[in-house]
Design a protein around this motif. Structure first.
Motif, PDB file in Angstrom:
ATOM      1  N   GLY A   1       0.960  -1.189  -0.143  1.00 29.68           N
ATOM      2  CA  GLY A   1       0.100  -0.088  -0.102  1.00 29.68           C
ATOM      3  C   GLY A   1       1.099   1.156  -0.015  1.00 29.68           C
ATOM      4  N   TRP A   2       1.751   1.032  -0.459  1.00 29.68           N
ATOM      5  CA  TRP A   2       2.961   2.556  -0.577  1.00 29.68           C
ATOM      6  C   TRP A   2       2.805   3.217  -2.016  1.00 29.68           C
ATOM      7  N   LEU A   3       2.427   2.388  -3.156  1.00 34.08           N
ATOM      8  CA  LEU A   3       2.075   2.411  -3.953  1.00 34.08           C
ATOM      9  C   LEU A   3       0.971   2.425  -4.696  1.00 34.08           C
ATOM     10  N   SER A   4       0.553   3.188  -5.325  1.00 37.10           N
ATOM     11  CA  SER A   4      -0.318   2.796  -6.474  1.00 37.10           C
ATOM     12  C   SER A   4      -0.221   2.562  -7.977  1.00 37.10           C
ATOM     13  N   LEU A   5      -0.858   1.628  -8.306  1.00 31.05           N
ATOM     14  CA  LEU A   5      -0.858   1.892 -10.072  1.00 31.05           C
ATOM     15  C   LEU A   5      -1.791   1.693 -10.585  1.00 31.05           C
ATOM     16  N   GLY A   6      -1.760   3.612 -12.069  1.00 25.44           N
ATOM     17  CA  GLY A   6      -2.762   4.141 -11.895  1.00 25.44           C
ATOM     18  C   GLY A   6      -3.380   3.178 -13.008  1.00 25.44           C
ATOM     19  N   PRO A   7      -4.458   3.910 -14.108  1.00 23.27           N
ATOM     20  CA  PRO A   7      -4.903   3.273 -15.827  1.00 23.27           C
ATOM     21  C   PRO A   7      -3.510   2.892 -16.456  1.00 23.27           C
ATOM     22  N   GLU A   8      -2.752   4.312 -16.513  1.00 23.98           N
ATOM     23  CA  GLU A   8      -1.932   4.377 -17.645  1.00 23.98           C
ATOM     24  C   GLU A   8      -0.827   3.768 -16.868  1.00 23.98           C
ATOM     25  N   ASN A   9      -0.636   2.558 -16.569  1.00 25.40           N
ATOM     26  CA  ASN A   9       0.781   1.940 -15.737  1.00 25.40           C
ATOM     27  C   ASN A   9       1.322   3.576 -14.694  1.00 25.40           C
ATOM     28  N   THR A  10       1.486   3.754 -14.685  1.00 31.85           N
ATOM     29  CA  THR A  10       2.054   5.623 -13.412  1.00 31.85           C
ATOM     30  C   THR A  10       2.122   5.095 -12.150  1.00 31.85           C
ATOM     31  N   LEU A  11       3.246   5.217 -11.115  1.00 32.22           N
ATOM     32  CA  LEU A  11       2.609   4.774  -9.995  1.00 32.22           C
ATOM     33  C   LEU A  11       2.544   6.554  -9.110  1.00 32.22           C
ATOM     34  N   THR A  12       1.711   6.366  -8.077  1.00 32.03           N
ATOM     35  CA  THR A  12       1.118   7.442  -7.390  1.00 32.03           C
ATOM     36  C   THR A  12       1.635   6.810  -5.813  1.00 32.03           C
ATOM     37  N   LEU A  13       2.335   7.675  -5.108  1.00 30.60           N
ATOM     38  CA  LEU A  13       2.756   7.566  -3.727  1.00 30.60           C
ATOM     39  C   LEU A  13       1.070   7.392  -2.697  1.00 30.60           C
ATOM     40  N   GLU A  14       1.125   6.857  -2.017  1.00 29.78           N
ATOM     41  CA  GLU A  14      -0.418   6.378  -1.379  1.00 29.78           C
ATOM     42  C   GLU A  14      -0.635   7.302   0.421  1.00 29.78           C
ATOM     43  N   HIS A  15       0.926   7.269   0.298  1.00 25.79           N
ATOM     44  CA  HIS A  15       1.067   7.901   2.006  1.00 25.79           C
ATOM     45  C   HIS A  15       1.697   9.442   1.443  1.00 25.79           C
ATOM     46  N   PRO A  16       1.684  10.439   3.290  1.00 29.78           N
ATOM     47  CA  PRO A  16       2.273  11.389   3.242  1.00 29.78           C
ATOM     48  C   PRO A  16       3.945  10.971   2.927  1.00 29.78           C
ATOM     49  N   GLU A  17       4.585  11.686   2.590  1.00 35.55           N
ATOM     50  CA  GLU A  17       6.170  11.534   2.831  1.00 35.55           C
ATOM     51  C   GLU A  17       7.036  11.808   3.700  1.00 35.55           C
ATOM     52  N   SER A  18       6.499  12.478   4.395  1.00 45.76           N
ATOM     53  CA  SER A  18       7.359  11.834   5.881  1.00 45.76           C
ATOM     54  C   SER A  18       6.881  10.849   6.791  1.00 45.76           C
ATOM     55  N   GLU A  19       5.608  10.130   6.204  1.00 48.00           N
ATOM     56  CA  GLU A  19       5.432   8.545   6.085  1.00 48.00           C
ATOM     57  C   GLU A  19       6.077   7.774   6.402  1.00 48.00           C
ATOM     58  N   VAL A  20       6.377   7.833   4.530  1.00 45.16           N
ATOM     59  CA  VAL A  20       7.574   7.168   3.492  1.00 45.16           C
ATOM     60  C   VAL A  20       9.293   7.019   3.998  1.00 45.16           C
ATOM     61  N   ARG A  21       9.607   8.448   4.430  1.00 48.45           N
ATOM     62  CA  ARG A  21      10.409   8.318   4.891  1.00 48.45           C
ATOM     63  C   ARG A  21      11.050   7.416   6.669  1.00 48.45           C
ATOM     64  N   GLY A  22       9.993   7.634   6.791  1.00 48.75           N
ATOM     65  CA  GLY A  22       9.962   6.840   8.435  1.00 48.75           C
ATOM     66  C   GLY A  22       9.856   5.371   8.390  1.00 48.75           C
ATOM     67  N   TYR A  23       9.350   5.281   6.765  1.00 51.84           N
ATOM     68  CA  TYR A  23       9.877   3.276   6.943  1.00 51.84           C
ATOM     69  C   TYR A  23      10.720   3.337   6.113  1.00 51.84           C
ATOM     70  N   LEU A  24      11.319   4.319   5.464  1.00 50.56           N
ATOM     71  CA  LEU A  24      12.524   3.572   4.543  1.00 50.56           C
ATOM     72  C   LEU A  24      13.598   3.719   5.819  1.00 50.56           C
ATOM     73  N   ALA A  25      13.212   4.643   6.359  1.00 50.17           N
ATOM     74  CA  ALA A  25      14.624   4.515   8.595  1.00 50.17           C
ATOM     75  C   ALA A  25      14.016   2.612   9.033  1.00 50.17           C
ATOM     76  N   ASP A  26      13.258   2.113   9.095  1.00 55.68           N
ATOM     77  CA  ASP A  26      12.590   1.235  10.139  1.00 55.68           C
ATOM     78  C   ASP A  26      13.471   0.345   8.855  1.00 55.68           C
ATOM     79  N   LEU A  27      13.211  -0.047   7.186  1.00 54.90           N
ATOM     80  CA  LEU A  27      13.686  -0.878   5.694  1.00 54.90           C
ATOM     81  C   LEU A  27      15.609  -1.286   7.195  1.00 54.90           C
ATOM     82  N   ARG A  28      15.913  -0.172   6.964  1.00 55.14           N
ATOM     83  CA  ARG A  28      17.687  -0.039   7.486  1.00 55.14           C
ATOM     84  C   ARG A  28      18.045  -0.228   8.574  1.00 55.14           C
ATOM     85  N   HIS A  29      17.514  -0.152   9.331  1.00 57.46           N
ATOM     86  CA  HIS A  29      17.572  -0.320  10.821  1.00 57.46           C
ATOM     87  C   HIS A  29      17.908  -2.331  10.397  1.00 57.46           C
ATOM     88  N   THR A  30      18.016  -3.475  10.740  1.00 57.26           N
ATOM     89  CA  THR A  30      17.321  -4.698  10.324  1.00 57.26           C
ATOM     90  C   THR A  30      17.951  -5.282  11.524  1.00 57.26           C
TER      91      THR A  30
END
Length: 896
Positions: A241-270
């Motif tokens: 649910g972080w990205l959605s695929l549009g009818p013309e094969n385009t990508l759109t963010l589904e969460h605010p930018e701040s949440e996306v960056r927090g998610y990436l920070a979590d991925l880096r702490h394994t």
């Protein structure tokens, strides 16, 4: 078909209900049901199922609350036996078998009909609340309107037709405890690969970064190519649910930018993810998430993230609330028996493997009674039967559990009133399922539904805590009598153990009703163990061999009786005699330990004015208030009332306020004044008022973090404290002169038990007993540890005056906020009973009273009572409906 149902109400009768078709053939004795009663619904226990009923019109059973019976037929039979003996309502006796909170609770539900008709501010507030939140239960209204008399407002609104009120049953307070768990959702050998994928998030990050910074939604294929991400990584981000695929094969963010960056920070702490996954792989079963948090420093968000990646799965698991399981006990083995122990064990062993029996195990303090208890439990378990070990005080539970669990690890449960409802409920369920074989606890542990009870032990059987007193809720049973009912029915063994048996128990042993086993000598340890202790501590033990040669013994500690009248004449106005002060000084110098017993809590016994004689009394109980140094307050130990200490007399204005008599706080203060270097601990109901406090104080003392314990009767009961070399009894006369026929017996037992705490270790010990009545026979017998001498004197006194065990007593207590009402009810009862005694030709039964109780007022209520004395005084009440105002106590332990 009809069900005979017992309700948990103070009415000595059962009620017949018709069994509906859907429950026909399912309902059995012991089932818990919902039934209509008067204008409400009640939970009840089915005690019998019959084809016919003598009641012309019966109501239907409404519901079956538990699929299985909650009370066995044997326990229903026991409830009837308790009812017959103690004249208690049958429903209350049946419900004695169940843990609190298991049944549904009464409440009301209030719903809005018409928002008009409210006249007062409170009524309007109730209407607004119902309009906003919908129908509410009584408990919800209590929380929403704290301190407000909303019930009267609701009744007025009901009359006005604005609201509807109905009685309901809420769900039971206790349920099985369920915890959230996590389980590994992948194969353990793939963990490293998954962690490796998590550890290389740069392409995922680049992909998200590319989409975030694009001026317009980018083409999915272009974004994947530019970021280097794989098709699987793109699909995963879309699935999460972080990205959605549009009818013309385009990508759109589904969460605010701040949440996306927090998610990436979590991925880096394994590293945290690695700890979680490897922990779950090691356990190889569902693990409580709280345990994962503690072991890996994880949070719920971390677990949810791993679940999103499909690496773990959440679940629920039922767990037992078990206070014993969380503790560790060092296993112990059975020592060899002394000759005296072996002789007693031979009789017990024969009964356990035979037809059972009743035993009085009369052994001096430290004589090895506990070892015989443990052997009896062991042989009972070998026969596939279960055992109950009762102790009189919660304070003794911890030490007893430690001894029993060390011998029988994983097989012991604890039951007493300080446990939570959930803990008691789980112990009850485990016992029904046969998962525990030994229960240790106070008197309520008797009703634990153990399968095939083969042994019941009452340690310190003389203690009055085994009786549900007349001031408590019915039934007013004695654990000793109920235990005897159980073992007789089961052909089991009952062991009544004590150094100072109850007069009635000793008398029954003389009459041959109970077999008496004697342990007249202290067993301080076996030769090899004692020599090892001597070598480790450098102390030469004061022991001598027993006749068998294997065990070592020591005499009971010498008791020095100090006449406090002589101390006063000699100019010593301290609460400590010169002998006690000198003994304490020696204990401290030798780095030993001491107990100081005073059967009073608080700082001073009462507070009075020297000028006018005013005594500060409880406004609710009319008894003197006790001064407590902590909090500078006067407190009532009966109802809990508290008020500030007076600076001036409220009667005459004098400042000459005297604090008279010594309590535990004052003794503690005096010890610290005399010996500033001493580490002093106070042990009474005030200092040990919370769960676990008793065990904490005891362990503190055992670990030698304290030199002196100042305490009430709690410290005299069964504790094994080997480093105590001195017991000081500060005032032996406290309960000796109470107007109660058991006063001498109680005093003797308390003093003898307290003296028994001394000299249980390598160093021996002594006792100093301070008294103003050194010639009293109870004092003299306690000073010489002579149980038989006291018994002979006391039994002669009881025989002469016609007290138990020669005649039985029955007490009826009447209480009311209006003294005239309490007195009037007592006088009406006396008239009724005089007539009954005459009708039944009970010439050997006499009625004493009515009269005011010694404690004439408790917690606002005035108290009157009367006594029946005779061979079977309860006969006068059998066959009549006992009014609810009569509080009947059969075989009372006190008449105060």
């Amino acid at each position: 078909m009809f069900a005979e149902v017992a309700l948990n109400i103070p009415v000595d009768k059962t009620f017949d209900y018709e069994i509906p078709a859907e429950l026909a053939g399912k309902l059995r004795a012991g089932h818990m049901v919902h039934v209509p009663f008067r204008t409400a619904a009640e939970p009840g226990i089915v005690v019998d199922v019959r084809e016919r009923s003598d009641v012309p019109q019966t109501k239907l059973v409404e519901d079956l609350l538990h699929p299985e019976p909650v009370v066995s037929s044997e326990r229903i039979k026991l409830a009837y036996a308790i009812r017959d003996m103690y004249l208690a309502p049958i429903g209350i006796c049946v419900w004695l078998m169940l843990p609190s909170g298991i049944a549904s609770q009464h409440d009301i539900r209030v719903s809005l009909i018409e928002p008009m008709g409210a006249e007062t501010d409170l009524q309007r507030e109730v209407v607004r609340l119902l309009k906003r939140r919908g129908a509410l239960r009584g408990r919800q209204l209590d929380l929403a309107l704290p301190g407000k008399h909303w019930r009267a407002a609701v009744d007025e609104l009901v009359t006005a037709g604005a609201v509807h009120k109905e009685t309901i049953l809420t769900p039971p307070r206790v349920r099985p405890k369920v915890v959230r768990t996590a389980t590994l959702a992948i194969e353990p050998d793939t963990i490293d690969a998954e962690l490796d994928a998590l550890a290389r998030p740069s392409r995922v990050a680049d992909l998200l970064e590319y989409v975030m910074t694009a001026s317009a939604p980018p083409d999915a294929d272009v974004a994947r190519k530019e970021s280097g991400a794989s098709s699987e990584q793109l699909d995963k981000l879309i699935d999460l649910g972080w990205l959605s695929l549009g009818p013309e094969n385009t990508l759109t963010l589904e969460h605010p930018e701040s949440e996306v960056r927090g998610y990436l920070a979590d991925l880096r702490h394994t590293s945290k993810a690695a700890r979680i996954l490897r922990q779950l792989a090691h356990e190889n079963e569902p693990v409580a998430v709280n345990w994962i948090y503690a072991q890996s420093d994880a949070k719920l968000a971390d677990l949810k993230r791993l679940e999103e990646f499909g690496l773990i799965a959440f679940g629920d698991q039922e767990v037992w609330r078990d206070t014993v399981a969380a503790r560790e006990f060092v296993p112990t083995s059975a020592p060899a028996l002394s000759a005296e122990q072996a002789a007693a064990w031979s009789a017990l062993e024969g009964a356990i493997h035979g037809e059972g029996g009743l035993f009085l195990l009369h052994g001096v303090t430290g004589s090895g009674k506990t070892e015989l208890y443990l052997r009896a439990i062991q042989d009972t378990l070998k026969r596939g039967r279960s055992a109950i070990f009762l102790v009189p005080e919660i304070a003794l539970t911890a030490q007893t559990v430690h001894r029993v669990a060390a011998r029988f690890p994983g097989q012991v449960a604890v039951v007493h009133s300080r446990l939570s409802e959930g803990e008691r409920y789980d112990t009850w369920r485990r016992a029904r399922m046969g998962l525990i074989k030994i229960v240790v606890g106070a008197r309520s542990a008797l009703f634990t539904p153990m399968p095939d009870i083969g042994l019941i032990i009452l340690d310190e059987e003389h203690d009055q805590s085994y009786k549900q007193s007349g001031d408590q809720s019915p039934p007013h049973y004695h654990a000793r009598d109920v235990a005897e009912m159980i073992v007789r029915e089961n052909h089991g063994v009952l062991i009544l153990g004590s150094a100072t048996p109850a007069i009635e128990t000793q008398y029954r042993s003389e009459q041959g009703e109970i077999l008496r086993l004697e342990l007249p000598n202290r067993i301080m340890g076996h030769r090899e163990h004692i020599h090892e202790q001597e070598g480790r501590t450098g102390v030469i033990a004061r022991y001598r061999p027993t006749p068998s040669g294997e065990a070592l013994t020591i005499d009971l500690p010498p008791v020095q009786t100090v006449d406090m009248r002589a101390e006063l004449k000699a100019g010593n106005t301290s609460i400590f005699s010169n002998a006690l002060q000198e003994a304490l000084r020696g204990v401290l110098a030798r780095h030993e330990q001491a107990l100081l017993l005073l059967n009073r809590r608080g700082q001073s016994t009462y507070v009075f004015c020297r000028d006018c004689g005013f005594v500060a009394r409880c406004p609710n109980c009319d008894t003197p208030l006790t001064h407590h140094r902590e909090g500078s307050a006067l407190r009532c130990h009966r109802c809990g009332h508290s008020q500030p200490e007076p600076a001036i007399c409220p009667e005459c204005g004098s400042r000459r306020i005297k604090y008279f008599g010594a309590g535990t706080q004052q003794v503690e203060h005096a010890v610290k004044g005399l010996f500033p270097q001493a580490r002093v601990v106070r042990w009474d109901a005030d200092s040990a008022s919370t769960p676990g406090a008793h065990e904490a104080i005891l362990q503190h003392f055992i670990d030698r973090y304290a030199d002196i314990v100042v305490g009430t009767q709690i410290i005299a009961k069964g504790l094994d404290l080997p480093l105590v070399t001195l017991v000081g009894i500060v005032s032996a006369d406290v309960s000796l002169n109470l107007p109660d026929f058991r006063a001498a017996e109680r005093s003797f037992q308390l003093l003898t038990q307290a003296a028994g705490r001394a000299g249980r270790g390598l160093l021996g010990g002594k006792v100093i007993l301070q008294t103003y009545q050194p010639d009293n026979y109870a004092i003299q017998a306690a000073a010489s540890h002579d149980t038989q001498a006291f018994y002979q004197r006391e039994i002669a006194y009881r025989r002469e005056l016609g007290y138990p065990p020669f005649r039985r007593l029955l007490r009826i207590l009447f209480s009311s906020p209006q003294e005239t009402r309490a007195r009037g009810e007592a006088e009406r009862a006396a008239a009724t009973l005089r007539q009954r005694i005459k009708q039944l030709n009970m010439s050997g039964t006499e009625l004493i009273g009515p009269a005011p109780c010694f404690f004439t007022r408790i917690d606002h209520d005035y108290r009157w009572h009367l006594l029946l004395r005779g061979p079977d005084p309860a006969r006068a009440l059998r066959g009549i409906t006992i009014p609810s105002e009569w509080h009947v106590d059969v075989d009372p332990l006190d008449v105060l």
